[in-house]
Design a protein around this motif. Structure first.
Motif, PDB file in Angstrom:
ATOM      1  N   LEU A  65       0.769  -1.288   0.104  1.00 14.98           N
ATOM      2  CA  LEU A  65       0.024   0.006   0.041  1.00 14.98           C
ATOM      3  C   LEU A  65       0.992   1.143  -0.133  1.00 14.98           C
ATOM      4  O   LEU A  65       0.541   2.323  -0.605  1.00 14.98           O
ATOM      5  CB  LEU A  65      -1.131  -0.042   1.261  1.00 14.98           C
ATOM      6  CG  LEU A  65      -1.992   1.153   1.183  1.00 14.98           C
ATOM      7  CD1 LEU A  65      -2.738   1.263   0.139  1.00 14.98           C
ATOM      8  CD2 LEU A  65      -2.845   1.012   2.499  1.00 14.98           C
ATOM      9  N   LYS A  66       2.031   1.285   0.766  1.00 13.78           N
ATOM     10  CA  LYS A  66       2.624   2.405   0.767  1.00 13.78           C
ATOM     11  C   LYS A  66       3.219   2.890  -0.444  1.00 13.78           C
ATOM     12  O   LYS A  66       3.055   3.863  -0.787  1.00 13.78           O
ATOM     13  CB  LYS A  66       3.974   2.419   1.944  1.00 13.78           C
ATOM     14  CG  LYS A  66       4.711   3.486   2.035  1.00 13.78           C
ATOM     15  CD  LYS A  66       5.772   3.594   3.004  1.00 13.78           C
ATOM     16  CE  LYS A  66       6.650   4.901   3.275  1.00 13.78           C
ATOM     17  NZ  LYS A  66       7.168   5.479   2.077  1.00 13.78           N
ATOM     18  N   GLN A  67       3.746   1.811  -1.327  1.00 17.91           N
ATOM     19  CA  GLN A  67       4.281   2.208  -2.648  1.00 17.91           C
ATOM     20  C   GLN A  67       3.347   2.605  -3.457  1.00 17.91           C
ATOM     21  O   GLN A  67       3.280   3.422  -4.191  1.00 17.91           O
ATOM     22  CB  GLN A  67       5.145   0.938  -3.026  1.00 17.91           C
ATOM     23  CG  GLN A  67       5.821   1.216  -4.300  1.00 17.91           C
ATOM     24  CD  GLN A  67       6.787   0.199  -5.173  1.00 17.91           C
ATOM     25  OE1 GLN A  67       6.476  -0.940  -4.415  1.00 17.91           O
ATOM     26  NE2 GLN A  67       7.750   0.432  -5.970  1.00 17.91           N
ATOM     27  N   CYS A  68       2.210   2.193  -3.418  1.00 14.72           N
ATOM     28  CA  CYS A  68       0.923   2.466  -4.372  1.00 14.72           C
ATOM     29  C   CYS A  68       0.599   4.038  -3.932  1.00 14.72           C
ATOM     30  O   CYS A  68       0.805   4.824  -5.046  1.00 14.72           O
ATOM     31  CB  CYS A  68      -0.136   1.585  -4.039  1.00 14.72           C
ATOM     32  SG  CYS A  68      -1.591   2.042  -5.017  1.00 14.72           S
ATOM     33  N   VAL A  69       0.359   4.384  -2.908  1.00 18.67           N
ATOM     34  CA  VAL A  69       0.077   5.774  -2.325  1.00 18.67           C
ATOM     35  C   VAL A  69       1.207   6.794  -2.755  1.00 18.67           C
ATOM     36  O   VAL A  69       0.801   7.852  -3.005  1.00 18.67           O
ATOM     37  CB  VAL A  69      -0.244   5.760  -1.003  1.00 18.67           C
ATOM     38  CG1 VAL A  69      -0.573   7.112  -0.444  1.00 18.67           C
ATOM     39  CG2 VAL A  69      -1.761   4.893  -0.745  1.00 18.67           C
ATOM     40  N   ASP A  70       2.476   6.464  -2.433  1.00 17.90           N
ATOM     41  CA  ASP A  70       3.533   7.095  -2.604  1.00 17.90           C
ATOM     42  C   ASP A  70       3.630   7.483  -4.075  1.00 17.90           C
ATOM     43  O   ASP A  70       3.904   8.717  -4.429  1.00 17.90           O
ATOM     44  CB  ASP A  70       4.927   6.583  -2.197  1.00 17.90           C
ATOM     45  CG  ASP A  70       5.029   6.427  -0.786  1.00 17.90           C
ATOM     46  OD1 ASP A  70       4.437   7.301  -0.050  1.00 17.90           O
ATOM     47  OD2 ASP A  70       6.158   5.801  -0.495  1.00 17.90           O
ATOM     48  N   SER A  71       3.340   6.398  -4.970  1.00 18.01           N
ATOM     49  CA  SER A  71       3.347   6.976  -6.612  1.00 18.01           C
ATOM     50  C   SER A  71       2.189   7.678  -6.838  1.00 18.01           C
ATOM     51  O   SER A  71       2.699   8.522  -7.849  1.00 18.01           O
ATOM     52  CB  SER A  71       3.501   5.497  -7.158  1.00 18.01           C
ATOM     53  OG  SER A  71       2.052   4.911  -7.154  1.00 18.01           O
ATOM     54  N   ILE A  72       1.184   7.714  -6.447  1.00 17.97           N
ATOM     55  CA  ILE A  72       0.144   8.557  -6.551  1.00 17.97           C
ATOM     56  C   ILE A  72       0.370  10.036  -6.144  1.00 17.97           C
ATOM     57  O   ILE A  72       0.149  11.012  -6.922  1.00 17.97           O
ATOM     58  CB  ILE A  72      -0.974   8.159  -5.898  1.00 17.97           C
ATOM     59  CG1 ILE A  72      -1.655   6.757  -6.426  1.00 17.97           C
ATOM     60  CG2 ILE A  72      -2.246   9.382  -6.043  1.00 17.97           C
ATOM     61  CD1 ILE A  72      -2.856   6.449  -5.701  1.00 17.97           C
ATOM     62  N   PHE A  73       1.307  10.342  -4.961  1.00  8.89           N
ATOM     63  CA  PHE A  73       1.521  11.618  -4.745  1.00  8.89           C
ATOM     64  C   PHE A  73       2.762  12.070  -5.552  1.00  8.89           C
ATOM     65  O   PHE A  73       3.220  13.320  -5.207  1.00  8.89           O
ATOM     66  CB  PHE A  73       1.691  11.555  -3.019  1.00  8.89           C
ATOM     67  CG  PHE A  73       0.173  11.786  -2.331  1.00  8.89           C
ATOM     68  CD1 PHE A  73      -0.609  12.892  -2.602  1.00  8.89           C
ATOM     69  CD2 PHE A  73      -0.110  10.630  -1.505  1.00  8.89           C
ATOM     70  CE1 PHE A  73      -1.733  12.768  -1.844  1.00  8.89           C
ATOM     71  CE2 PHE A  73      -1.327  10.770  -0.891  1.00  8.89           C
ATOM     72  CZ  PHE A  73      -2.023  11.731  -1.229  1.00  8.89           C
ATOM     73  N   ALA A  74       3.390  11.133  -6.029  1.00  6.64           N
ATOM     74  CA  ALA A  74       4.870  11.522  -6.742  1.00  6.64           C
ATOM     75  C   ALA A  74       4.465  11.838  -8.326  1.00  6.64           C
ATOM     76  O   ALA A  74       5.501  12.209  -9.044  1.00  6.64           O
ATOM     77  CB  ALA A  74       5.436  10.569  -6.794  1.00  6.64           C
ATOM     78  N   GLN A  75       2.903  12.032  -8.535  1.00  7.35           N
ATOM     79  CA  GLN A  75       2.797  12.456  -9.961  1.00  7.35           C
ATOM     80  C   GLN A  75       3.170  13.808 -10.383  1.00  7.35           C
ATOM     81  O   GLN A  75       3.055  14.691  -9.510  1.00  7.35           O
ATOM     82  CB  GLN A  75       1.090  12.397 -10.304  1.00  7.35           C
ATOM     83  CG  GLN A  75       0.816  10.887 -10.063  1.00  7.35           C
ATOM     84  CD  GLN A  75       1.299   9.885 -11.163  1.00  7.35           C
ATOM     85  OE1 GLN A  75       0.863  10.301 -12.351  1.00  7.35           O
ATOM     86  NE2 GLN A  75       1.962   9.075 -10.698  1.00  7.35           N
ATOM     87  N   THR A  76       3.710  14.079 -11.478  1.00  7.71           N
ATOM     88  CA  THR A  76       3.999  15.261 -12.068  1.00  7.71           C
ATOM     89  C   THR A  76       2.792  16.207 -12.117  1.00  7.71           C
ATOM     90  O   THR A  76       2.821  17.288 -12.147  1.00  7.71           O
ATOM     91  CB  THR A  76       4.721  15.043 -13.354  1.00  7.71           C
ATOM     92  OG1 THR A  76       3.892  14.458 -14.316  1.00  7.71           O
ATOM     93  CG2 THR A  76       6.073  14.474 -13.237  1.00  7.71           C
ATOM     94  N   TYR A  77       1.561  15.516 -12.527  1.00  4.93           N
ATOM     95  CA  TYR A  77       0.399  16.261 -12.545  1.00  4.93           C
ATOM     96  C   TYR A  77       0.041  17.223 -11.228  1.00  4.93           C
ATOM     97  O   TYR A  77       0.208  16.394 -10.187  1.00  4.93           O
ATOM     98  CB  TYR A  77      -0.737  15.430 -13.092  1.00  4.93           C
ATOM     99  CG  TYR A  77      -1.975  16.356 -13.334  1.00  4.93           C
ATOM    100  CD1 TYR A  77      -2.242  16.956 -14.502  1.00  4.93           C
ATOM    101  CD2 TYR A  77      -3.057  16.720 -12.228  1.00  4.93           C
ATOM    102  CE1 TYR A  77      -3.329  17.511 -14.864  1.00  4.93           C
ATOM    103  CE2 TYR A  77      -4.093  17.415 -12.668  1.00  4.93           C
ATOM    104  CZ  TYR A  77      -4.436  17.800 -13.747  1.00  4.93           C
ATOM    105  OH  TYR A  77      -5.394  18.405 -14.128  1.00  4.93           O
TER     106      TYR A  77
END
Length: 368
Positions: free
Chosen positions: A46-58
């Motif tokens: 879950l952490k990697q999933c959520v981290d990747s969402i908040f790391a979006q360039t958008y």
């Protein structure tokens, strides 16, 4: 593939509301994109999933985690994520309601004009949201959703660079090439304040024909929906009973009315770990990589068809051309009819074919 290092620059400022969003040069704000993460006992991912969402360039992202009464360490992981991302929204379901019900609850809490339904064991590359939005912005014809390639990951290793069945020859007839004017696309990107060189350059796109009744898209996490397209079907009375195959319900239903577009570039990772509900292993050409009984596409289409018929006047009123409504009904009807053939006639024919093959080789071996 480990994206953790690229996530170290994440800041909670990625969450922006209507008051703090940066206006584009056109004077209009960028739309909010909602990621709805459905979690059940995937605390380790879950952490990697959520981290990747908040790391979006958008720059305008909201993230909602819907926990289906997990029994692992998910509650502690979620609590830590809430500390890291104060803007994270969390829905804690009283019991495991299944994928579809969790998506429905997350949708009603979300505010985005675009919505992504996320399996908690998957993760994204940083340009996922930006690329999908720019494709929607520049397409010659508006569609209900876009679907991008995903790499297949086993453990920490990438084993395949694609998941979309449309990459295979049998389903290419369901698709057509979509051309975008890259000069015009770049101008539009600059107009809304998104100007990242190369995002749309030589991006291979294929449109999915409305009459497609075979799966050609990425799994759940690779699909990027228009909110108003999801809204056509989110209130289906039977949808909450569909515990999995939520992507099949929305994709076949929406595509039958609006069409969709495939982005032939990996923008995320589909993780295969042994506990997946659907995939048993990474795909092999001509080999089934999932339990046949888990293919609920026909059942999902049947539910969508019943929903459209029950709300016939509403759907007919929304269709720009009068022929669209009966055509879409027919498409969903043909997909729904596959349920009988797959579970009845097809099984009988398969058994008969195996008997013939076995007999042939028994005779062949005796003659050697």
């Amino acid at each position: 593939m480990n994206k953790t290092s690229s996530f170290s620059r994440i800041a909670t400022s990625n969450i922006q509301d209507e008051q703090t969003s940066t206006p584009a040069s056109s004077g209009a704000n960028l739309p909010l994109i909602s990621f709805i993460v459905v979690n059940y006992n995937y605390g380790r991912f879950l952490k990697q999933c959520v981290d990747s969402i908040f790391a979006q360039t958008y720059p305008r992202i909201e993230c909602i985690v819907v926990d289906n009464k997990s029994t692992d360490d998910s509650s502690q992981v979620i609590a830590n994520l809430e500390l890291s991302y104060p803007g994270l929204n969390v829905i804690r379901e009283p019991e495991n309601l299944g994928q579809s019900a969790a998506c429905i609850d997350g949708f009603h809490k979300s505010r985005g004009q675009y919505v992504v339904l996320v399996d908690a064991d998957d993760y994204y590359f940083e340009t996922f949201a930006e690329t999908h939005f720019l494709v929607h912005l520049t397409l010659p014809n508006a569609v209900g959703f876009t679907s991008s390639e995903m790499m297949q990951v086993v453990g920490d290793s990438v084993v395949l660079g694609n998941v979309m069945t449309a990459s295979g020859t049998p389903f290419r007839s369901q698709c057509h090439v979509v051309e975008i004017d890259e000069v015009s696309a770049l101008a539009k990107a600059q107009e809304v304040g998104l100007c990242r060189p190369g995002t749309l350059e030589n991006l291979p796109l294929r449109g999915v024909r409305r009459e497609a009744i075979e799966w050609v898209w990425s799994p759940t996490s690779g699909n990027f929906y228009r909110r108003d397209a999801l809204a056509l079907f989110i209130d289906c009375a039977q949808l909450r009973t569909l515990r999995c195959a939520t992507d099949a319900f929305f994709n076949f239903a929406i595509n039958a009315f609006t069409g969709s577009v495939l982005i032939d570039k990996p923008l995320g990772a589909y993780r295969i770990h042994g506990d997946n509900l659907f995939a048993r292993h990474a795909a092999l050409n001509n080999m089934c990589h999932f339990p046949i009984e888990m293919d609920e596409g026909s059942l999902a289409a049947k539910m969508a068809l019943a929903h459209v018929i029950a709300n016939a006047q509403r759907f007919a009123d929304k269709c720009l051309y009068i022929r669209t409504f009966p055509q879409s009904l027919s498409i969903l009807g043909r997909k729904a009819a596959q349920e009988r053939s797959k579970r009845g006639l097809a099984r009988t024919l398969r058994k008969f074919s195996l008997s013939l093959i076995k007999l042939y080789w028994e005779i062949k071996l005796r003659s050697v």
